[in-house]
Design a protein around this motif. Sequence first.
Motif, PDB file in Angstrom:
ATOM      1  N   MET A  29       0.830  -1.206   0.000  1.00  0.00           N
ATOM      2  CA  MET A  29       0.000   0.000   0.000  1.00  0.00           C
ATOM      3  C   MET A  29       0.866   1.258   0.000  1.00  0.00           C
ATOM      4  O   MET A  29       0.665   2.181  -0.803  1.00  0.00           O
ATOM      5  CB  MET A  29      -0.914  -0.002   1.217  1.00  0.00           C
ATOM      6  CG  MET A  29      -1.754   1.257   1.377  1.00  0.00           C
ATOM      7  SD  MET A  29      -2.505   1.376   3.018  1.00  0.00           S
ATOM      8  CE  MET A  29      -1.038   1.725   4.011  1.00  0.00           C
ATOM      9  N   TYR A  33       1.233   3.752  -3.111  1.00  0.00           N
ATOM     10  CA  TYR A  33       0.740   5.117  -2.887  1.00  0.00           C
ATOM     11  C   TYR A  33       1.811   6.131  -3.286  1.00  0.00           C
ATOM     12  O   TYR A  33       1.524   7.128  -3.962  1.00  0.00           O
ATOM     13  CB  TYR A  33       0.353   5.298  -1.426  1.00  0.00           C
ATOM     14  CG  TYR A  33      -0.194   6.669  -1.101  1.00  0.00           C
ATOM     15  CD1 TYR A  33      -1.454   7.058  -1.549  1.00  0.00           C
ATOM     16  CD2 TYR A  33       0.552   7.577  -0.364  1.00  0.00           C
ATOM     17  CE1 TYR A  33      -1.952   8.329  -1.261  1.00  0.00           C
ATOM     18  CE2 TYR A  33       0.060   8.834  -0.064  1.00  0.00           C
ATOM     19  CZ  TYR A  33      -1.192   9.206  -0.518  1.00  0.00           C
ATOM     20  OH  TYR A  33      -1.677  10.457  -0.231  1.00  0.00           O
ATOM     21  N   VAL A 237      -4.745  -6.363  -2.631  1.00  0.00           N
ATOM     22  CA  VAL A 237      -5.459  -5.634  -1.563  1.00  0.00           C
ATOM     23  C   VAL A 237      -4.683  -4.373  -1.198  1.00  0.00           C
ATOM     24  O   VAL A 237      -5.264  -3.286  -1.040  1.00  0.00           O
ATOM     25  CB  VAL A 237      -5.652  -6.538  -0.335  1.00  0.00           C
ATOM     26  CG1 VAL A 237      -6.157  -5.715   0.851  1.00  0.00           C
ATOM     27  CG2 VAL A 237      -6.640  -7.650  -0.647  1.00  0.00           C
ATOM     28  N   GLY A 238      -3.358  -4.482  -1.050  1.00  0.00           N
ATOM     29  CA  GLY A 238      -2.551  -3.305  -0.750  1.00  0.00           C
ATOM     30  C   GLY A 238      -2.634  -2.255  -1.843  1.00  0.00           C
ATOM     31  O   GLY A 238      -2.752  -1.058  -1.563  1.00  0.00           O
ATOM     32  N   ILE A 241      -6.049  -0.486  -1.720  1.00  0.00           N
ATOM     33  CA  ILE A 241      -6.106   0.531  -0.658  1.00  0.00           C
ATOM     34  C   ILE A 241      -5.325   1.774  -1.083  1.00  0.00           C
ATOM     35  O   ILE A 241      -5.765   2.906  -0.849  1.00  0.00           O
ATOM     36  CB  ILE A 241      -5.549  -0.044   0.658  1.00  0.00           C
ATOM     37  CG1 ILE A 241      -6.414  -1.198   1.146  1.00  0.00           C
ATOM     38  CG2 ILE A 241      -5.490   1.046   1.732  1.00  0.00           C
ATOM     39  CD1 ILE A 241      -5.860  -1.902   2.369  1.00  0.00           C
ATOM     40  N   GLY A 244      -7.338   3.746  -3.418  1.00  0.00           N
ATOM     41  CA  GLY A 244      -8.383   4.450  -2.672  1.00  0.00           C
ATOM     42  C   GLY A 244      -7.847   5.698  -2.004  1.00  0.00           C
ATOM     43  O   GLY A 244      -8.507   6.757  -2.008  1.00  0.00           O
ATOM     44  N   LEU A 245      -6.648   5.609  -1.435  1.00  0.00           N
ATOM     45  CA  LEU A 245      -6.036   6.783  -0.810  1.00  0.00           C
ATOM     46  C   LEU A 245      -5.696   7.847  -1.848  1.00  0.00           C
ATOM     47  O   LEU A 245      -5.873   9.049  -1.603  1.00  0.00           O
ATOM     48  CB  LEU A 245      -4.774   6.363  -0.057  1.00  0.00           C
ATOM     49  CG  LEU A 245      -4.989   5.493   1.188  1.00  0.00           C
ATOM     50  CD1 LEU A 245      -3.650   5.059   1.776  1.00  0.00           C
ATOM     51  CD2 LEU A 245      -5.805   6.241   2.237  1.00  0.00           C
TER      52      LEU A 245
END
Length: 302
Positions: A29, A33, A237-238, A241, A244-245
């Motif tokens: 994640m 990001y 999944v990471g 997320i 999403g961030l």
Amino acid sequence: MRLTFLFGEIGNGLRRNVSMVVSVVLVTMISMYLLGLGLLAQRQVDTMKDYWYDRVQVSIFLCVDKSLYPNCAGAATTEAQRDQVKAQLEQMKPPVKEVFYETQAQAYDRFKQQFANSPLGDQATERAFADSFRVSLTDASKYDVIASSFQGAPGVGKVQDQKQLLDKFFTFMNVVSWSAIALAVLMVLCSTLLMATTIRQTAFSRRRETGIMRLVGASNFTIQMPFIMETVLSAVVGAAIAMGLLWATVRYGISGYLSNALLDTAFIGVPDVVAIAPWVVAGVVGLAVLTSGFTLRRYLRV
């Protein structure tokens, strides 16, 4: 290979290694990001270049009394010289799009408004400014045509191109965005090492099951697939997320705040996040598959 068996093995593996799975999710994640921020920063630089370069102006500063510009020799621009500069600019269309004349008082007032909350606004005096022609160009790359025509001309103190100032700003922005990408690459390396460690630990804890599967004639694909899918699911999944961030950052931080606070600047939006999302997710899946496949061949020896 039966799907029920595959899903059962994936579920058992995820339950047995919850802490390591969470670690993979978190590291993936963070790395994705940061990578997404770097990619979005690059898109923001390109967007701002397209926006601001279309609005680049060339400023032709005239001489004022006791001016420090060498070409002025301390004398102010005469009316005849000012009219000559204006007439020459009018003759240079279409490279010259529009011409705006700004007096010394107008330049001082504009500066006071721009720096109303800065000490510079209180320290500046009107004598520090000069009359000028602000020239909009149809093509920002045609600056040299204007500069060569007016640099050193009678009554002209200085010719300044905003593009030169913008280039310095965009160079700084590029350095920041590439720094974010470099940091993301480092985090991706950490994520890769953590994935490999997770697979090794999982393979070691399930060595009896894999040994039995080899004895009964299970194929390499059947033995490896549960390990690979566990890693891929954790990484996806990471990445999800992280996306999403990024969406929240752009939606509420940029589109929701900066776009309303700075109305005269172009910003990226949610479509830019959507544009980079497939590449990020595909990269994560590819990284997870390659890492798990290489690690299994080396340590599981199947």
